[in-house]
Design an enzyme around this catalytic site. Structure first.
Site, PDB file in Angstrom:
ATOM      1  N   ASP A   2      -6.710  -5.630  -6.245  1.00 50.08           N
ATOM      2  CA  ASP A   2      -6.487  -6.457  -4.957  1.00 50.08           C
ATOM      3  C   ASP A   2      -7.807  -7.440  -4.735  1.00 50.08           C
ATOM      4  OD1 ASP A   2      -5.168  -7.392  -2.879  1.00 50.08           O
ATOM      5  OD2 ASP A   2      -5.954  -5.852  -1.598  1.00 50.08           O
TER       6      ASP A   2
ATOM      7  N   ARG B 255       0.681  -1.192   0.073  1.00 52.57           N
ATOM      8  CA  ARG B 255       0.093   0.009   0.208  1.00 52.57           C
ATOM      9  C   ARG B 255       0.816   1.223   0.156  1.00 52.57           C
ATOM     10  NH1 ARG B 255      -3.969  -3.634   3.090  1.00 52.57           N
ATOM     11  NH2 ARG B 255      -2.771  -3.383   4.971  1.00 52.57           N
TER      12      ARG B 255
ATOM     13  N   CYS C 160      -3.774 -13.248  -3.710  1.00 53.49           N
ATOM     14  CA  CYS C 160      -3.459 -13.594  -2.462  1.00 53.49           C
ATOM     15  C   CYS C 160      -3.506 -15.138  -2.458  1.00 53.49           C
ATOM     16  CB  CYS C 160      -4.267 -12.884  -1.429  1.00 53.49           C
ATOM     17  SG  CYS C 160      -6.067 -13.152  -1.578  1.00 53.49           S
TER      18      CYS C 160
END
Length: 406
Positions: free
Chosen positions: A310, A222, A350
């Site tokens: 994301d 981030r 992820c």
């Protein structure tokens, strides 16, 4: 001299022995040839080769396909409070080093990567949010949790309480029930706290938030996005609590649009923007990204200079990797089509089951179909409080790329 063995003994196949000797701590059910009697779920047992060679000691799981999770390869280890306190202190000292003091919100214990099979401990300011996802750590948690508090407090850290987030369905694979709630009698009245990450404040609900309450693994990714956001019009897809969007806004973006399919997530992101005084340069949208990106493309306008993807894990097993790859390609292709030449693009996965090689292959294909070239700026992974053991591929799960479109 080796200590006298007092644990039940399990003999492992040649294949399982090779796997363990290469450094992996898991022994699967199919690799267990024989064992001693009726062993209680979560008990410590010894693993030996067919020739009787000691391989290690670990937690036995009667229900899971991962039948033994090794915690030590030393026959001289004694698994008492001193052993576990040393290991907790080692994990904490590691965080203090690699996070350079940035430990007010971080992962303190990351399961097998820290020698605690199935245990996750996240720190959110003065609260600890924990998950015990193996029968062995569940069995000894009444020893571990006070020791964790002891190590932190001895180092001058103020901790008000421990909240157990044992509502994960994966516990059923270990024969464990699901629940959540405060551990012990020492805890504050509320499970909501506030953290500050990269200079941005967030309200974290350790009882009802995702996973343990907040995703800590993208902390420095981030920050990397914030560093390229100045003066840009930004679209943050799958914003959740608004973390990437807020970092972009704080980094000087001209305007940020934060999108999530969950209206409650959008409300949380909006509240976080207000808390940080950033709402004046942000707007929020509840929408399905798979529908939104094609709609934006139809406008024919270059609305954004930076797009961030994301998404949640599209696959949690090897069986669904192909469909996940198609999903990743669709959103990456659509995002690349929206960006002008010279625009910027941050994209992540992820899922451990989406290996980096396949993710890169997908990105190359998406770029080719979008008729753009990718100029790589950075390749990143999870923050170092989520350490990666090269001999345990399961600890290596987060892929994060930043590109310029050329």
């Amino acid at each position: 001299m080796k200590a006298e063995r007092c644990f039940p003994r399990f003999t492992i196949t040649a294949k399982g022995t090779r796997w363990v000797e290469q450094g992996h701590p898991w022994i699967y059910e199919a690799e267990v040839l024989s064992g001693d009697g009726e062993v209680e779920n979560g008990s410590l047992v010894d693993a030996v080769s067919e020739k009787g060679k000691y391989l290690g000691t670990g937690f036995f799981s009667r229900e899971s396909k991962i039948r033994i999770r090794l915690v030590s390869r030393s026959a001289n280890d004694r698994f008492d409070e001193a052993f576990w306190k040393r290991r907790i202190k080692y994990a904490w000292d590691y965080r203090k080093t690699v996070m350079r003091g940035d430990t007010d919100c971080c992962r303190i214990i990351f399961g097998e990567a820290d020698g605690f099979p199935g245990l996750t401990v996240d720190r959110f300011s003065t609260l600890l949010s924990v998950q015990t996802l193996s029968a062995g750590t569940e069995r000894i948690k009444d020893m571990l949790f006070p020791l964790i508090l002891e190590v932190l407090r001895e180092d001058g850290q103020h901790i008000d309480g421990i909240f157990e987030r044992n509502d994960a369905s994966i516990r059923a694979l270990e024969g464990l029930n699901q629940y959540k709630g405060w551990y012990g009698e020492e805890h504050p009245a509320s499970a909501v706290t506030e953290i500050c990450e990269n200079g941005i404040y967030y309200s974290v609900d350790v009882e009802n938030g995702q996973k343990t309450g907040f995703f800590l693994d993208q902390k420095y990714n981030r920050r990397a996005v914030a560093a390229i956001s100045e003066g840009k019009r930004v679209l943050d897809c799958f914003t959740h609590t608004g973390s990437f969007a807020l970092n972009a806004a704080k980094g000087g973006a001209e305007h940020v649009t934060a999108v999530d399919i969950s209206e409650s997530a959008v409300a949380m992101a909006r509240a976080n923007a207000v808390r940080n005084g950033l709402d004046g340069k942000m707007d929020f949208l509840s929408a399905d990204v798979f529908d939104l990106l094609p709609e934006l493309e139809k406008s024919g306008k270059a609305l954004y200079d930076l797009i961030i993807l994301d998404p949640p894990a599209f696959t949690k097993s090897r069986k669904t990797v192909s469909s996940a790859e198609r999903g990743y390609k669709e959103i990456n292709y659509r995002a690349l089509k929206l960006l002008p030449r010279g625009g910027y693009f941050a994209t992540a996965s992820c899922s451990h089951f989406m290996p980096n090689e396949l993710f890169v292959k997908m990105l190359r294909s998406a770029a080719a179909d979008a008729c753009v070239e990718l100029k790589q700026i950075e390749v990143r992974q999870q923050s170092p409080d989520h350490p990666i053991l090269w001999n345990v591929p399961e600890t290596d799960y987060l892929k994060f790329y930043i590109f310029q479109i050329v």
